[in-house]
Scaffold this motif. Structure first.
Motif, PDB file in Angstrom:
ATOM      1  N   ALA A 127      38.715  44.208  60.382  1.00 13.50           N
ATOM      2  CA  ALA A 127      39.569  43.671  61.448  1.00 13.50           C
ATOM      3  C   ALA A 127      39.197  44.267  62.803  1.00 13.50           C
ATOM      4  O   ALA A 127      39.045  43.541  63.784  1.00 13.50           O
ATOM      5  CB  ALA A 127      41.039  43.939  61.130  1.00 13.50           C
ATOM      6  N   ARG A 128      39.031  45.569  62.872  1.00  7.27           N
ATOM      7  CA  ARG A 128      38.729  46.208  64.161  1.00  7.27           C
ATOM      8  C   ARG A 128      37.387  45.767  64.722  1.00  7.27           C
ATOM      9  O   ARG A 128      37.234  45.670  65.933  1.00  7.27           O
ATOM     10  CB  ARG A 128      38.776  47.725  64.016  1.00  7.27           C
ATOM     11  CG  ARG A 128      40.190  48.225  63.877  1.00  7.27           C
ATOM     12  CD  ARG A 128      40.259  49.718  63.836  1.00  7.27           C
ATOM     13  NE  ARG A 128      41.626  50.131  63.540  1.00  7.27           N
ATOM     14  CZ  ARG A 128      41.955  51.324  63.097  1.00  7.27           C
ATOM     15  NH1 ARG A 128      41.025  52.253  62.920  1.00  7.27           N
ATOM     16  NH2 ARG A 128      43.214  51.615  62.845  1.00  7.27           N
ATOM     17  N   ASP A 129      36.427  45.498  63.861  1.00  2.00           N
ATOM     18  CA  ASP A 129      35.124  45.036  64.340  1.00  2.00           C
ATOM     19  C   ASP A 129      35.205  43.657  64.981  1.00  2.00           C
ATOM     20  O   ASP A 129      34.347  43.295  65.776  1.00  2.00           O
ATOM     21  CB  ASP A 129      34.110  44.999  63.195  1.00  2.00           C
ATOM     22  CG  ASP A 129      33.592  46.380  62.816  1.00  2.00           C
ATOM     23  OD1 ASP A 129      33.876  47.350  63.550  1.00  2.00           O
ATOM     24  OD2 ASP A 129      32.910  46.486  61.788  1.00  2.00           O
ATOM     25  N   LEU A 130      36.236  42.881  64.650  1.00  2.00           N
ATOM     26  CA  LEU A 130      36.377  41.528  65.185  1.00  2.00           C
ATOM     27  C   LEU A 130      37.264  41.463  66.424  1.00  2.00           C
ATOM     28  O   LEU A 130      37.374  40.407  67.056  1.00  2.00           O
ATOM     29  CB  LEU A 130      36.934  40.600  64.101  1.00  2.00           C
ATOM     30  CG  LEU A 130      36.057  40.456  62.851  1.00  2.00           C
ATOM     31  CD1 LEU A 130      36.781  39.625  61.794  1.00  2.00           C
ATOM     32  CD2 LEU A 130      34.708  39.864  63.194  1.00  2.00           C
ATOM     33  N   GLU A 131      37.869  42.575  66.792  1.00  2.00           N
ATOM     34  CA  GLU A 131      38.803  42.598  67.927  1.00  2.00           C
ATOM     35  C   GLU A 131      38.168  42.081  69.215  1.00  2.00           C
ATOM     36  O   GLU A 131      38.797  41.360  69.986  1.00  2.00           O
ATOM     37  CB  GLU A 131      39.325  44.021  68.140  1.00  2.00           C
ATOM     38  CG  GLU A 131      40.259  44.164  69.318  1.00  2.00           C
ATOM     39  CD  GLU A 131      40.762  45.573  69.516  1.00  2.00           C
ATOM     40  OE1 GLU A 131      41.662  45.758  70.342  1.00  2.00           O
ATOM     41  OE2 GLU A 131      40.255  46.510  68.850  1.00  2.00           O
ATOM     42  N   THR A 132      36.918  42.421  69.459  1.00  2.00           N
ATOM     43  CA  THR A 132      36.278  42.078  70.730  1.00  2.00           C
ATOM     44  C   THR A 132      35.784  40.639  70.805  1.00  2.00           C
ATOM     45  O   THR A 132      35.341  40.209  71.867  1.00  2.00           O
ATOM     46  CB  THR A 132      35.089  43.016  71.002  1.00  2.00           C
ATOM     47  OG1 THR A 132      34.152  42.892  69.929  1.00  2.00           O
ATOM     48  CG2 THR A 132      35.551  44.452  71.134  1.00  2.00           C
ATOM     49  N   ILE A 133      35.835  39.886  69.707  1.00  2.00           N
ATOM     50  CA  ILE A 133      35.318  38.515  69.761  1.00  2.00           C
ATOM     51  C   ILE A 133      36.403  37.456  69.587  1.00  2.00           C
ATOM     52  O   ILE A 133      36.103  36.329  69.183  1.00  2.00           O
ATOM     53  CB  ILE A 133      34.166  38.304  68.759  1.00  2.00           C
ATOM     54  CG1 ILE A 133      34.614  38.543  67.334  1.00  2.00           C
ATOM     55  CG2 ILE A 133      32.962  39.137  69.101  1.00  2.00           C
ATOM     56  CD1 ILE A 133      33.586  38.086  66.331  1.00  2.00           C
ATOM     57  N   VAL A 134      37.647  37.784  69.927  1.00  2.00           N
ATOM     58  CA  VAL A 134      38.727  36.791  69.875  1.00  2.00           C
ATOM     59  C   VAL A 134      38.348  35.631  70.789  1.00  2.00           C
ATOM     60  O   VAL A 134      37.941  35.828  71.929  1.00  2.00           O
ATOM     61  CB  VAL A 134      40.072  37.415  70.296  1.00  2.00           C
ATOM     62  CG1 VAL A 134      41.139  36.343  70.448  1.00  2.00           C
ATOM     63  CG2 VAL A 134      40.505  38.461  69.296  1.00  2.00           C
ATOM     64  N   GLY A 135      38.442  34.423  70.263  1.00  2.00           N
ATOM     65  CA  GLY A 135      38.062  33.235  71.019  1.00  2.00           C
ATOM     66  C   GLY A 135      36.592  32.875  70.842  1.00  2.00           C
ATOM     67  O   GLY A 135      36.133  31.884  71.365  1.00  2.00           O
ATOM     68  N   GLY A 136      35.862  33.679  70.084  1.00  2.00           N
ATOM     69  CA  GLY A 136      34.449  33.434  69.849  1.00  2.00           C
ATOM     70  C   GLY A 136      34.148  33.370  68.365  1.00  2.00           C
ATOM     71  O   GLY A 136      35.050  33.277  67.535  1.00  2.00           O
ATOM     72  N   ALA A 137      32.872  33.441  68.050  1.00  2.00           N
ATOM     73  CA  ALA A 137      32.444  33.364  66.655  1.00  2.00           C
ATOM     74  C   ALA A 137      31.274  34.319  66.421  1.00  2.00           C
ATOM     75  O   ALA A 137      30.600  34.724  67.362  1.00  2.00           O
ATOM     76  CB  ALA A 137      32.032  31.939  66.312  1.00  2.00           C
ATOM     77  N   THR A 138      31.053  34.646  65.160  1.00  2.00           N
ATOM     78  CA  THR A 138      29.921  35.485  64.783  1.00  2.00           C
ATOM     79  C   THR A 138      29.437  35.062  63.401  1.00  2.00           C
ATOM     80  O   THR A 138      30.195  34.493  62.615  1.00  2.00           O
ATOM     81  CB  THR A 138      30.294  36.985  64.803  1.00  2.00           C
ATOM     82  OG1 THR A 138      29.115  37.765  64.589  1.00  2.00           O
ATOM     83  CG2 THR A 138      31.329  37.336  63.758  1.00  2.00           C
ATOM     84  N   ILE A 139      28.165  35.357  63.136  1.00  2.00           N
ATOM     85  CA  ILE A 139      27.574  35.061  61.831  1.00  2.00           C
ATOM     86  C   ILE A 139      27.201  36.396  61.200  1.00  2.00           C
ATOM     87  O   ILE A 139      26.424  37.160  61.764  1.00  2.00           O
ATOM     88  CB  ILE A 139      26.317  34.174  61.973  1.00  2.00           C
ATOM     89  CG1 ILE A 139      26.664  32.881  62.706  1.00  2.00           C
ATOM     90  CG2 ILE A 139      25.720  33.884  60.602  1.00  2.00           C
ATOM     91  CD1 ILE A 139      25.451  32.081  63.133  1.00  2.00           C
TER      92      ILE A 139
END
Length: 145
Positions: free
Chosen positions: A80-92
């Motif tokens: 969860a913490r690793d995804l905090e900075t990409i709210v509104g975006g996406a990652t693979i």
């Protein structure tokens, strides 16, 4: 006046279970919301609400037929913490388990970026195709003005 359709982030996809997805070739995460210390029955946890698209194997990747879950909750702390900075975006990414630093502790789940360019390209092509189909459907919808 044109409609500006915006999806409301809704948890309809249950909870993300890393052990079920550890062998996935690629995972496309579209992050909608991050909540720090969200109350849960097991105490407060950092939490992410995301659309999760899982390519379970090379066949699903090649065919563009992933398992898609909209509004899935991710509450494993590191994930969860690793995804905090990409709210509104996406990652693979893909999942990996790292050994514990302390004896007796549980291994930690972590996201790892996809290093294989062909896998990244296939996921991006899938996402672009999906987006184009959604735009075409909106364009074909009747205009009642």
């Amino acid at each position: 006046m044109a409609l500006n359709l915006i999806d409301i982030p809704v948890q309809g996809g249950g909870w993300f279970k890393p052990k079920d997805n550890v062998n996935a070739v690629a995972i496309l995460l579209e992050v909608h919301q991050f909540e720090r210390q969200r109350p849960t029955p097991n105490g407060p946890k950092d939490s992410v609400l995301a659309d999760v698209t899982i390519f379970e194997d090379g066949g699903a990747l090649a065919a563009g037929t992933p398992q898609v879950t909209k509004g899935q909750r991710i509450e494993q702390t590191i994930l969860a913490r690793d995804l905090e900075t990409i709210v509104g975006g996406a990652t693979i990414v893909r999942l990996e388990q790292v050994p514990p630093k302390k004896p007796g502790a549980h291994p930690a789940w972590v996201w790892r970026p996809i290093s294989d360019a062909s896998v990244r390209t296939a996921v991006v092509q899938y996402a672009n195709k999906r987006e184009a189909e959604a735009e075409a459907a909106l364009a074909a919808a009747p205009d009642f003005d």
